[in-house]
Design a protein around this motif. Structure first.
Motif, PDB file in Angstrom:
ATOM      1  N   TRP A   1      -8.501   1.982 -20.194  1.00 21.51           N
ATOM      2  CA  TRP A   1      -7.442   1.679 -19.217  1.00 21.51           C
ATOM      3  C   TRP A   1      -7.694   2.405 -17.900  1.00 21.51           C
ATOM      4  CZ3 TRP A   1      -5.503  -2.147 -21.648  1.00 21.51           C
ATOM      5  CH2 TRP A   1      -5.303  -2.110 -23.032  1.00 21.51           C
ATOM      6  N   TRP A   2      -7.650   1.618 -16.841  1.00 13.22           N
ATOM      7  CA  TRP A   2      -7.730   2.143 -15.476  1.00 13.22           C
ATOM      8  C   TRP A   2      -6.291   2.144 -14.955  1.00 13.22           C
ATOM      9  CZ3 TRP A   2     -12.053   2.516 -11.787  1.00 13.22           C
ATOM     10  CH2 TRP A   2     -11.674   2.510 -10.450  1.00 13.22           C
ATOM     11  N   MET A   3      -5.607   3.272 -15.077  1.00 13.41           N
ATOM     12  CA  MET A   3      -4.192   3.355 -14.718  1.00 13.41           C
ATOM     13  C   MET A   3      -4.068   3.744 -13.247  1.00 13.41           C
ATOM     14  SD  MET A   3      -2.392   4.935 -18.130  1.00 13.41           S
ATOM     15  CE  MET A   3      -0.762   4.466 -17.561  1.00 13.41           C
ATOM     16  N   ASP A   4      -3.896   2.728 -12.420  1.00 12.99           N
ATOM     17  CA  ASP A   4      -3.848   2.937 -10.972  1.00 12.99           C
ATOM     18  C   ASP A   4      -2.423   3.275 -10.535  1.00 12.99           C
ATOM     19  OD1 ASP A   4      -4.756   3.044  -8.350  1.00 12.99           O
ATOM     20  OD2 ASP A   4      -5.899   1.191  -8.535  1.00 12.99           O
ATOM     21  N   SER A   5      -2.330   3.929  -9.392  1.00 13.53           N
ATOM     22  CA  SER A   5      -1.043   4.244  -8.759  1.00 13.53           C
ATOM     23  C   SER A   5      -0.087   4.934  -9.721  1.00 13.53           C
ATOM     24  CB  SER A   5      -0.390   2.970  -8.207  1.00 13.53           C
ATOM     25  OG  SER A   5       0.727   3.281  -7.402  1.00 13.53           O
ATOM     26  N   THR A   6      -0.608   5.869 -10.494  1.00 14.43           N
ATOM     27  CA  THR A   6       0.263   6.638 -11.386  1.00 14.43           C
ATOM     28  C   THR A   6       0.935   7.790 -10.667  1.00 14.43           C
ATOM     29  OG1 THR A   6      -1.742   7.780 -12.112  1.00 14.43           O
ATOM     30  CG2 THR A   6      -0.883   6.059 -13.561  1.00 14.43           C
ATOM     31  N   ASP A   7       0.763   7.836  -9.321  1.00 12.84           N
ATOM     32  CA  ASP A   7       1.460   8.880  -8.552  1.00 12.84           C
ATOM     33  C   ASP A   7       2.989   8.694  -8.575  1.00 12.84           C
ATOM     34  OD1 ASP A   7      -0.079   7.346  -5.787  1.00 12.84           O
ATOM     35  OD2 ASP A   7      -1.165   8.001  -7.538  1.00 12.84           O
ATOM     36  N   PRO A   8       3.605   7.544  -8.396  1.00 12.92           N
ATOM     37  CA  PRO A   8       3.051   6.270  -7.955  1.00 12.92           C
ATOM     38  C   PRO A   8       3.122   6.157  -6.429  1.00 12.92           C
ATOM     39  CG  PRO A   8       5.339   5.963  -8.566  1.00 12.92           C
ATOM     40  CD  PRO A   8       5.032   7.431  -8.774  1.00 12.92           C
ATOM     41  N   ASP A   9       2.503   5.082  -5.869  1.00 17.04           N
ATOM     42  CA  ASP A   9       2.645   4.829  -4.431  1.00 17.04           C
ATOM     43  C   ASP A   9       4.126   4.804  -4.067  1.00 17.04           C
ATOM     44  OD1 ASP A   9      -0.016   4.418  -3.330  1.00 17.04           O
ATOM     45  OD2 ASP A   9      -0.139   2.687  -4.666  1.00 17.04           O
TER      46      ASP A   9
ATOM     47  N   THR B   1       6.899   0.350  -2.916  1.00 18.07           N
ATOM     48  CA  THR B   1       5.601   0.685  -3.494  1.00 18.07           C
ATOM     49  C   THR B   1       4.568  -0.366  -3.119  1.00 18.07           C
ATOM     50  OG1 THR B   1       4.557   1.458  -5.541  1.00 18.07           O
ATOM     51  CG2 THR B   1       5.953  -0.511  -5.711  1.00 18.07           C
ATOM     52  N   TRP B   2       3.362  -0.188  -3.612  1.00 18.73           N
ATOM     53  CA  TRP B   2       2.253  -1.117  -3.388  1.00 18.73           C
ATOM     54  C   TRP B   2       2.333  -2.229  -4.420  1.00 18.73           C
ATOM     55  CZ3 TRP B   2      -2.079  -0.881  -0.008  1.00 18.73           C
ATOM     56  CH2 TRP B   2      -3.102  -1.789  -0.294  1.00 18.73           C
ATOM     57  N   PRO B   3       2.020  -3.467  -4.057  1.00 20.26           N
ATOM     58  CA  PRO B   3       1.779  -3.998  -2.711  1.00 20.26           C
ATOM     59  C   PRO B   3       3.105  -4.318  -2.028  1.00 20.26           C
ATOM     60  CG  PRO B   3       1.526  -5.740  -4.317  1.00 20.26           C
ATOM     61  CD  PRO B   3       1.837  -4.504  -5.099  1.00 20.26           C
TER      62      PRO B   3
END
Length: 810
Positions: A392-400, A343-345
């Protein structure tokens, strides 16, 4: 491999029409056990499984509804078919093939064409099935929904798409038709959607049975209402979330962030929210530590307090993964609650690109399917909540998920194989935050922005943004139908990075110079004028800062265009917040494809460049350059990070005349008349019209038969109460508008603490009646002034209002 098809000519035996089960039937046909259950008169659940399959009734992770206990349906049987009928819907099961058909009032709606099961023979999912269901559509039937497919099309006919969550595309497994029906395919695995000459097919890589819900809402609003009845309603966001949000990738210190808020206040440019993106935690080995560990953010708590003292709110980036040196990583690893995917990073060195793979980050995604993991997540996130973080800014909830291997898909999560539950991840992680914050406090409404979404996500205080989109006109054009289709899965909260995320290709006069490049300036302004109509109005991106003062200064055309758009947003707040109440209380939508209100006008069926914003405003954003040439390039969610050296292309700096008036042609739907917003010129619907435009004017119309409330411009959404509203009446038809107010935050509205004022316009008598104020809440206005004006007239008639009905003739 065993293959069972409904097209086999197997004998059918009705196993049970179960006299005690008055809301459905169970039967066997074509070597399948079939269960048809009415959840309501408008909603039917259908399951099909091969005879002999050992399946257990699993609780849906999406569906919150149970069958209505008092519901009874009529069941009849003939030699060839079994028929079930509610007050709204009829479903017929063919005894020979096991295929179902749905109808309402004798009118056919949808037919199944085939069901198929293919046994999986290896891996974690051995013994389960690849499941597909095919439906037969009318030749010219338009369908919508599915998710944020970035293909620029509104109508999903002819689409072939792998369904797997990603940075730029997200899927909800919901399709609805212009005929007024909808389907939710209740499966969480990687899947395939196809619409072609063979039919419309959902094909899931893993399943124990075919499981779907058929809904009949008669129209798009009705289908959305069915979806929310099935999967959960939409809680209110705070009033301040509808103001303007500024962000960049990223503020590199608390000082830098605070300077942005301070400068907006000095310039008197309205602002309600600031967002701190990633790496406030320090290096990548501390990825998502959920604390201010960076040397540049040691005063994180004080930073939050400073933002609040400026009457602004702060959102912060959190991720679905953790670095190996975080406390969360240790606790999750100890309980085997980390996924093995890449995943990222990818690298532990955050300052280098491309990633140095010889210094792997060790970052792992957490098992969001586990209640234990979700609790560990919240226990650490609560530190930020206690500091005062508002959202909340929930990033990469796909997730990467990089370089996927078969063994990754075979990995067994708490709920099943990664393959089998892959697409549910965004819902699982968001649900954990919502549930825990609601337990922690009722004083602050949950406000989540997430990069990915699944069906039912509207119920958990979450809105989607469309990922790391490129800064191109092509991508701007694609955002409009993407947001409309997302809305038509029952999820109303959609927004995009205004200006596009990657704008580096415009930095051809030095790093960070895009805001002074006319090509980018025009794109940014038009993207902002589209963003004006999104539930969340937010500027964000990489490669160059996007604050208004980066584009010039007051008195210059681009600065003034940005400022006027922001100010218009604040003028519209009473309309927007009242629409938000309709979304919550009446299952309506902010972004309304024209088929919502004008389905009888076939010209609207494929229109993905215009839409209704609420019930009254026709948004017709300008999606092509008028002053500059379109810069064409391709960028995806990874290639955008490559800091390519851009040729020092010569733009005609200072030679572009942004003060020049232009024109654009827009279609006005049949079934209403339309007023230009700025000139208030009236047009008949059902035709194309030429609209005079300018760089600082948002292309928009107002429907005849509208009551539009406008607030004075404020520096933030709750600077003052709505005690001095302009009320503009657009005649041509009767109109009704309900003004909604509450405390602006907290969940007291759920206990009935809010007020509404219904306004009615009688077009024949030319009378506006402002009705009695209904309801009460702490701090509500006891009296106010309404400044009433008829569109096309300059005469303003003030009305003193003390909560009792009053009428005025115009």
């Amino acid at each position: 491999m065993k293959r069972i098809l409904t097209t086999l000519f197997a004998a059918l035996t009705v196993v049970a029409a179960n006299a005690q089960k008055t809301n459905g039937v169970e039967l066997t046909a074509a070597d399948m056990n079939i269960n048809v259950t009415f959840y309501s008169p408008d909603i039917i659940r259908v399951t099909k499984a091969p005879v002999g399959t050992k399946t257990t009734e699993m609780k849906s992770e999406v569906v919150t509804m149970s069958p209505e206990s008092s519901l009874s349906v009529a069941v009849s049987s003939t030699a060839s078919a079994v028929r079930l009928k509610s007050t709204s819907l009829a479903v017929t099961i063919d005894r020979r093939t096991g295929l179902l058909s749905f109808a309402a009032n004798g009118k056919p709606l949808l037919k199944e064409k085939a069901t198929a099961f293919e046994t999986r023979t290896k891996g974690t999912d051995k013994g389960r099935y690849i499941v597909s269901m095919t439906y037969q559509l009318d030749k010219d039937e338009a369908i919508y929904g599915l998710g944020t497919v970035q293909d620029g099309k509104l109508n999903r006919r002819g689409l072939s798409k792998r369904i797997e969550q990603s940075n730029l595309e997200d899927f909800q497994n919901i399709i609805q038709s212009v005929k007024g029906w909808g389907i939710y395919w209740d499966n969480y695995s990687c899947s395939q959607f196809d619409d072609n000459a063979q039919g419309m097919t959902f094909k899931a890589e893993v399943g124990d049975c075919a499981d779907y819900y058929f809904m009949y809402g008669k129209n798009a609003d009705g289908v959305n209402a069915c979806i929310r009845q099935l999967t959960g309603d939409v809680p209110m966001f705070p009033l301040w979330t509808y103001g303007f949000w500024q962000c960049r990738e990223r503020y590199k210190s608390s000082k830098e962030l605070l300077e942005v808020v301070d400068k907006h206040r000095r310039l008197q440019v309205p602002l309600d929210g600031i967002i701190q993106d990633w790496q406030y935690w320090g290096n990548n080995y501390l990825w998502n530590a959920m604390d201010f560990l960076s040397e540049q953010f040691t005063d994180g708590k004080q930073m939050i307090d400073r933002v609040h003292k400026q009457n602004a709110h702060i959102m912060i980036s959190i991720w679905a993964s953790f670095g190996p040196q975080t406390q969360q990583f240790g606790k999750l690893a100890e309980k085997n609650l980390l996924l093995p995917i890449e995943t990222w990073p990818q690298s532990g060195l955050s300052h280098l690109w491309p990633p140095r793979m010889d210094y792997p980050s060790g970052v792992k995604v957490y098992d969001a399917y586990s209640p234990v993991a979700r609790q560990i997540y919240w226990d650490h996130l609560k530190r930020l909540f206690d500091y005062g973080i508002d959202a909340w800014w929930m990033d990469s909830t796909d997730p990467d998920f990089f370089n996927p291997r078969e063994s990754d898909y075979d990995y067994k999560t708490t709920m099943g194989s990664w393959r089998g539950v892959r697409n549910l991840f965004p819902l699982a992680t968001v649900k954990g935050i919502y549930a825990n914050q609601r337990k922690a406090s009722a004083d602050k409404r949950v406000f989540i922005m997430t990069r990915s979404a699944f069906a039912g996500q509207q119920h958990y205080g979450a809105g989607l943004w469309s990922g790391d989109v490129a800064s191109t006109w092509d991508m701007l054009r694609k955002q409009v139908p993407a947001g409309l289709n997302y809305t038509m899965t029952g999820c109303p909260n959609f927004n995009t990075d205004i200006g596009g995320f990657f704008c580096g290709s415009y930095n051809n006069n030095g790093a960070g110079s895009a805001p002074r490049n006319p090509q980018y300036q025009e794109l940014y302004v038009r993207w902002m004028q589209y963003g004006l109509f999104c539930p969340v109005f937010r500027s964000h991106g990489a490669d160059a800062p996007r604050e208004i003062y980066q584009f010039g200064k007051k008195g210059e055309p681009i600065y003034d265009a940005i400022e006027s758009t922001i100010r218009l947003r604040y003028r519209l707040l009473p309309y927007i917040y009242s629409t938000a109440w309709q979304v919550t209380s009446a299952d309506e939508s902010y972004l309304r494809a024209l088929t919502y209100d004008f389905a009888s006008d076939k010209n609207t069926w494929n229109m993905g460049d215009e839409f209704m914003f609420g019930r009254s405003i026709l948004a017709t954003p300008i999606l092509d350059p008028q002053y500059t040439e379109e810069k064409i390039f391709k960028e995806d969610a990874m290639s955008g990070w490559d800091k390519k050296e851009v040729k020092n292309e010569k733009w005609k700096d200072g030679k572009i005349d942004f003060s020049e008036e232009k024109t654009v042609t827009k279609y006005l739907p049949k079934g209403a008349d339309w007023y230009e917003f700025y000139s208030e010129k009236l047009h008949k619907g059902g035709r194309n019209v030429t609209l005079a435009t300018a760089i600082d004017r948002t292309a928009m119309f107002v429907k005849a038969g509208t009551i539009l409330p406008l607030a004075p411009v404020m520096q933030y959404a709750q600077q003052s109460q709505w005690d001095n509203l302009d009320i503009i009446v657009y005649p041509g038809s009767d109109a009704v508008f309900t003004l909604y107010e509450d405390e602006g935050d907290n969940y007291n509205y759920e206990r009935g603490m809010y007020s509404t004022i219904e306004m009615k316009w009688n077009d024949k008598s030319r009378t506006l009646t402002i009705g009695d104020c209904q309801g009460t809440f702490p701090g509500m206005l006891q009296q106010r002034k309404f400044n009433v004006r008829l569109a096309g007239s300059d005469i303003v008639k003030p009305i003193g209002y003390k909560g009792k009905s009053v009428s005025i003739t115009l």
